[in-house]
Motif scaffolding. Sequence first.
Motif, PDB file in Angstrom:
ATOM      1  N   GLY A 164       0.721  -1.499  -0.142  1.00 20.94           N
ATOM      2  CA  GLY A 164      -0.466  -0.131   0.138  1.00 20.94           C
ATOM      3  C   GLY A 164       0.026   1.190  -0.003  1.00 20.94           C
ATOM      4  O   GLY A 164       2.030   1.518   0.280  1.00 20.94           O
ATOM      5  N   ASP A 165       0.826   2.529   0.022  1.00 20.34           N
ATOM      6  CA  ASP A 165       0.537   4.005   0.372  1.00 20.34           C
ATOM      7  C   ASP A 165       0.976   4.288   1.553  1.00 20.34           C
ATOM      8  O   ASP A 165      -0.600   4.007   2.649  1.00 20.34           O
ATOM      9  N   LYS A 166       1.545   5.012   1.995  1.00 24.94           N
ATOM     10  CA  LYS A 166       1.917   5.568   3.243  1.00 24.94           C
ATOM     11  C   LYS A 166       0.928   7.201   3.028  1.00 24.94           C
ATOM     12  O   LYS A 166       0.811   7.822   2.391  1.00 24.94           O
ATOM     13  N   VAL A 167       0.183   6.993   4.615  1.00 24.45           N
ATOM     14  CA  VAL A 167      -0.836   8.482   4.093  1.00 24.45           C
ATOM     15  C   VAL A 167      -0.623   9.029   5.693  1.00 24.45           C
ATOM     16  O   VAL A 167      -0.833   7.986   6.662  1.00 24.45           O
ATOM     17  N   TRP A 168      -1.067   9.844   5.777  1.00 25.42           N
ATOM     18  CA  TRP A 168      -0.854  10.646   7.178  1.00 25.42           C
ATOM     19  C   TRP A 168      -2.375  11.063   7.583  1.00 25.42           C
ATOM     20  O   TRP A 168      -3.211  12.160   6.780  1.00 25.42           O
ATOM     21  N   TYR A 169      -2.791  10.562   9.190  1.00 29.74           N
ATOM     22  CA  TYR A 169      -4.027  11.859   9.813  1.00 29.74           C
ATOM     23  C   TYR A 169      -3.097  12.882  10.516  1.00 29.74           C
ATOM     24  O   TYR A 169      -3.348  12.222  11.643  1.00 29.74           O
ATOM     25  N   PRO A 170      -3.111  13.834  10.192  1.00 30.58           N
ATOM     26  CA  PRO A 170      -2.209  14.476  11.462  1.00 30.58           C
ATOM     27  C   PRO A 170      -3.301  15.255  12.476  1.00 30.58           C
ATOM     28  O   PRO A 170      -4.604  15.620  12.113  1.00 30.58           O
ATOM     29  N   GLY A 171      -3.110  15.179  13.283  1.00 31.06           N
ATOM     30  CA  GLY A 171      -3.481  16.144  14.807  1.00 31.06           C
ATOM     31  C   GLY A 171      -3.377  17.576  14.153  1.00 31.06           C
ATOM     32  O   GLY A 171      -2.627  18.124  14.388  1.00 31.06           O
ATOM     33  N   TYR A 172      -4.564  17.881  14.235  1.00 31.22           N
ATOM     34  CA  TYR A 172      -4.260  19.698  15.062  1.00 31.22           C
ATOM     35  C   TYR A 172      -5.537  20.402  15.770  1.00 31.22           C
ATOM     36  O   TYR A 172      -6.220  19.190  16.010  1.00 31.22           O
ATOM     37  N   ASP A 173      -4.714  21.224  16.602  1.00 31.91           N
ATOM     38  CA  ASP A 173      -6.150  21.220  17.822  1.00 31.91           C
ATOM     39  C   ASP A 173      -5.915  23.081  17.453  1.00 31.91           C
ATOM     40  O   ASP A 173      -5.683  23.859  16.531  1.00 31.91           O
ATOM     41  N   PHE A 174      -7.209  23.307  18.137  1.00 29.16           N
ATOM     42  CA  PHE A 174      -7.187  24.842  18.345  1.00 29.16           C
ATOM     43  C   PHE A 174      -7.769  25.520  19.398  1.00 29.16           C
ATOM     44  O   PHE A 174      -9.305  24.908  20.358  1.00 29.16           O
ATOM     45  N   ALA A 175      -7.509  26.549  19.801  1.00 26.01           N
ATOM     46  CA  ALA A 175      -7.606  26.525  21.787  1.00 26.01           C
ATOM     47  C   ALA A 175      -8.920  27.177  21.403  1.00 26.01           C
ATOM     48  O   ALA A 175      -8.867  28.641  21.224  1.00 26.01           O
ATOM     49  N   LEU A 176      -9.688  26.941  22.671  1.00 24.98           N
ATOM     50  CA  LEU A 176     -10.859  27.790  22.928  1.00 24.98           C
ATOM     51  C   LEU A 176     -11.143  27.869  24.476  1.00 24.98           C
ATOM     52  O   LEU A 176     -11.689  29.092  24.846  1.00 24.98           O
TER      53      LEU A 176
END
Length: 351
Positions: free
Chosen positions: A309-321
């Motif tokens: 297969g192919d390697k894929v990224w699901y990176p985390g992102y956050d937003f401060a509330l």
Amino acid sequence: MSLVLEPITEPRAYDEVVRAMPVTSALQGWGYGEARRTLGLVPFRFLLRRRERTVGALQLLRKPLLGGLNVLYAPRGPVLEDMSLLPEVASAIRAWARPSDVRVLIEPPFARDLNLVPEQIGPWRRAEAEQPEHTILVNLQRSEEELLANLHHMARRNVRTAHKLGVHAGRDDDFEAFWEIFTATNERAQLGAYPRAYYETMLREANAYGGEAYLVLARHEGKALAGGFFLAMGGGTYYLFGGSVKDDRPGTNGEVRKDVRAPTAFYWHAMLDAKAHGYRFFDFWGIPRALDESKHSFGLVKMKENFGGDKVWYPGYDFALSPLAPAVARALRWRKSFNNYRKRGTTQDVL
């Protein structure tokens, strides 16, 4: 007109949008949220609307913390018509969030090259994801012959060996057999697991509204030796949980039984099953950023890589509330490190 979150309480209508959008994941499906409810999280579902048009969907899980605070989390989400909508999603969440919600975490898909994953997307900043960030996807739109040819030569040989030795693999309703394999694997590798009700709820609820959850087992002479739990929706199926066990039955004349390559047969037939059910890709789930021979995951990842297969990224992102968001993120990281040390004697994550 800005993007707005429109609450939706009809599971089938919600899942229909999740299935149809180009940027999507089964973890944004209704059934996955119901499973997380068994762990004390509260799911909220929304359609993302601009004027009269639906441009996405969002399942937010509210996770309670000490002191009455909460964090919001969109597992492998949000679901979007286009990734350019991400900055507006932050504003829409802020307008809906409670004062006690201090932080929101998302996990959108990104390119196969880590260098193409941005550190910031509008107000979203790179953060540690909850799900594994790195995975392998196999394109199931190829023919079976092409898929087989794309396997590493050792995997191809093991597929043929398993077939020759009489291993049969496919969808299976035997949850007890899966649970035995899954539990034994977790104990052997010193991994954590949720209560059984979590997996049973996901299996039931994910099948109820338009998604799909199912088991695949590889058996030799009737005994299940390898298997996994899959969650599917839209174009893909996701291998979330599983493992393998040794065949401890006595062989002919009391001899030790041959290795019948059940794990390889499991993966191969799970891929063929997903293709037969019309899924376009097969997600092998988490792998580490770099291989480390000292970790339990080394052999497992090498096996996954052998399927081409192919390697894929699901990176985390956050937003401060809230101004408390950085402190909360540090506390959650500390708790995760402590749990890792308690279970396996190291603060490092499995992946």
